[in-house]
Design a protein around this motif. Structure first.
Motif, PDB file in Angstrom:
ATOM      1  N   ILE A 136      -4.425  41.072  51.584  1.00 26.01           N
ATOM      2  CA  ILE A 136      -4.738  41.735  50.316  1.00 26.01           C
ATOM      3  C   ILE A 136      -4.476  43.232  50.481  1.00 26.01           C
ATOM      4  O   ILE A 136      -4.922  43.845  51.444  1.00 26.01           O
ATOM      5  CB  ILE A 136      -6.210  41.499  49.939  1.00 26.01           C
ATOM      6  N   GLY A 137      -3.758  43.816  49.537  1.00 25.40           N
ATOM      7  CA  GLY A 137      -3.412  45.234  49.655  1.00 25.40           C
ATOM      8  C   GLY A 137      -3.900  46.064  48.487  1.00 25.40           C
ATOM      9  O   GLY A 137      -4.162  45.554  47.395  1.00 25.40           O
ATOM     10  N   ALA A 138      -4.002  47.360  48.727  1.00 22.18           N
ATOM     11  CA  ALA A 138      -4.441  48.306  47.700  1.00 22.18           C
ATOM     12  C   ALA A 138      -3.231  48.900  46.992  1.00 22.18           C
ATOM     13  O   ALA A 138      -2.493  49.700  47.562  1.00 22.18           O
ATOM     14  CB  ALA A 138      -5.282  49.411  48.324  1.00 22.18           C
ATOM     15  N   ASN A 179      -1.704  39.138  48.005  1.00 17.80           N
ATOM     16  CA  ASN A 179      -1.938  39.709  46.681  1.00 17.80           C
ATOM     17  C   ASN A 179      -2.413  41.152  46.828  1.00 17.80           C
ATOM     18  O   ASN A 179      -2.786  41.579  47.922  1.00 17.80           O
ATOM     19  CB  ASN A 179      -2.992  38.899  45.926  1.00 17.80           C
ATOM     20  N   ALA A 180      -2.416  41.884  45.729  1.00 22.63           N
ATOM     21  CA  ALA A 180      -2.905  43.263  45.732  1.00 22.63           C
ATOM     22  C   ALA A 180      -3.836  43.476  44.549  1.00 22.63           C
ATOM     23  O   ALA A 180      -3.854  42.682  43.608  1.00 22.63           O
ATOM     24  CB  ALA A 180      -1.740  44.255  45.675  1.00 22.63           C
ATOM     25  N   TYR A 181      -4.610  44.541  44.621  1.00 25.28           N
ATOM     26  CA  TYR A 181      -5.506  44.905  43.525  1.00 25.28           C
ATOM     27  C   TYR A 181      -5.132  46.303  43.044  1.00 25.28           C
ATOM     28  O   TYR A 181      -4.725  47.160  43.823  1.00 25.28           O
ATOM     29  CB  TYR A 181      -6.976  44.848  43.953  1.00 25.28           C
ATOM     30  N   CYS A 182      -5.260  46.509  41.733  1.00 22.22           N
ATOM     31  CA  CYS A 182      -4.786  47.751  41.115  1.00 22.22           C
ATOM     32  C   CYS A 182      -5.910  48.415  40.330  1.00 22.22           C
ATOM     33  O   CYS A 182      -6.028  48.211  39.103  1.00 22.22           O
ATOM     34  CB  CYS A 182      -3.601  47.454  40.209  1.00 22.22           C
ATOM     35  N   PRO A 183      -6.748  49.196  40.987  1.00 19.66           N
ATOM     36  CA  PRO A 183      -7.840  49.882  40.273  1.00 19.66           C
ATOM     37  C   PRO A 183      -7.311  50.969  39.346  1.00 19.66           C
ATOM     38  O   PRO A 183      -6.202  51.490  39.526  1.00 19.66           O
ATOM     39  CB  PRO A 183      -8.668  50.502  41.407  1.00 19.66           C
ATOM     40  N   TYR A 242      -4.270  29.265  44.887  1.00 17.67           N
ATOM     41  CA  TYR A 242      -3.003  29.015  44.195  1.00 17.67           C
ATOM     42  C   TYR A 242      -2.433  30.295  43.580  1.00 17.67           C
ATOM     43  O   TYR A 242      -1.560  30.257  42.726  1.00 17.67           O
ATOM     44  CB  TYR A 242      -3.195  27.940  43.112  1.00 17.67           C
ATOM     45  N   MET A 243      -2.897  31.431  44.032  1.00 20.20           N
ATOM     46  CA  MET A 243      -2.416  32.716  43.530  1.00 20.20           C
ATOM     47  C   MET A 243      -1.772  33.488  44.669  1.00 20.20           C
ATOM     48  O   MET A 243      -2.383  33.693  45.721  1.00 20.20           O
ATOM     49  CB  MET A 243      -3.594  33.516  42.960  1.00 20.20           C
ATOM     50  N   THR A 244      -0.538  33.934  44.478  1.00 21.61           N
ATOM     51  CA  THR A 244       0.101  34.742  45.511  1.00 21.61           C
ATOM     52  C   THR A 244       1.195  35.605  44.901  1.00 21.61           C
ATOM     53  O   THR A 244       1.794  35.263  43.878  1.00 21.61           O
ATOM     54  CB  THR A 244       0.663  33.867  46.657  1.00 21.61           C
ATOM     55  N   GLY A 245       1.411  36.767  45.506  1.00 24.96           N
ATOM     56  CA  GLY A 245       2.426  37.699  45.055  1.00 24.96           C
ATOM     57  C   GLY A 245       2.046  38.510  43.834  1.00 24.96           C
ATOM     58  O   GLY A 245       2.899  39.164  43.228  1.00 24.96           O
TER      59      GLY A 245
END
Length: 257
Positions: A136-138, A179-183, A242-245
């Protein structure tokens, strides 16, 4: 018991993620720069108080040997590495014509190269373990839209999205999701500094720049670290298998894309 490592976890969003994943039952490794050792140890103590195992490691995400070491130490001291949260990053608030090549390189070295090293070293460890994992990336709202005076930062966060998509495709065969998160605007020290720098450029008082940007948030408030951590909890758990990219926005409704 699964093991999660969170970089840049001495304070801010990283600390909030570490505490949330500990509450979810993960054993936790937290890491940050040596200069953050005191705050990092406080984070480790708070995690242990929640009843899971925790280790605090110092390192620099821009240094390959340092990243290799903190990944190895996580697996050695806690038994495995199942979730890697590449959270460490820096912001820069400056007009593009004033950015020096060295300043450009620094932002991309931390936000780009640092994330690349965390992704790849975590993937190597997970492949060796043979049971998949979660990386998981920021990224940022600035990874979906380039912002004036945050141009170099925005370009680095667009790169996180691209790397996340590529890694997801390459490592799916190993059972690894990426996956990544986008604050958006988060009430952390980083945003205090962004507000200060924007205010200096635009001749605005302290707090006014953040207030002006926050006026565009549909939910009517800036986010807390816990808001972001709640989504990372989902990405780190089985419900996201089931979530990626993907790099979803966690911004309270600033962008609609």
């Amino acid at each position: 018991m699964t093991v999660a490592h969170i970089t840049g976890a001495a304070r801010g969003i990283g600390k909030a993620i570490a505490l949330r994943l500990a509450a979810d039952g993960h054993d936790i490794a937290v890491s940050d720069l040596p200069a953050m050792t005191e705050e990092l140890e406080k984070t480790r103590a708070e995690i242990e108080a929640s009843g899971v195992r925790a280790v605090a490691l110092t390192g620099d995400v821009t240094d390959p040997e340092s990243v290799r070491r903190i990944v190895e130490q996580t697996a050695e001291q806690l038994g495995s590495l199942d979730v890697m949260v590449a959270n460490a990053g820096i912001a820069q608030t400056k007009a593009l014509l004033d950015v020096t090549p060295d300043e450009y390189d620094l932002v991309h070295r931390v936000n780009g190269k640092g994330l690349f090293l965390c992704y790849t070293e975590a993937a190597r460890q997970m492949i060796k373990q043979g049971r998949g994992g979660k990386i998981i990336g920021a990224s940022s709202i600035a990874g979906h839209k380039g912002f004036g005076l945050l141009g170099v930062y925005s370009s680095s966060k667009f790169g996180v999205r691209a790397l996340t998509q590529a890694a997801a495709q390459e490592w799916a065969e190993h059972g690894i999701t990426v996956n990544a998160y986008c604050p958006g605007i988060v009430d952390t020290q980083m945003w205090v500094e962004v507000d200060r720098d924007l205010g200096a450029i635009n001749d605005m008082a302290e707090g006014e720049s953040m207030k002006a940007m926050a006026a565009g948030i549909t939910l009517g408030r800036v986010s807390q670290g816990s808001d972001v951590a709640a989504f990372v909890s989902y990405l780190a758990g089985p419900d996201s298998d089931y979530m990626t990219g993907q790099s979803p926005l966690i911004d309270g409704g600033m962008l609609f894309v």
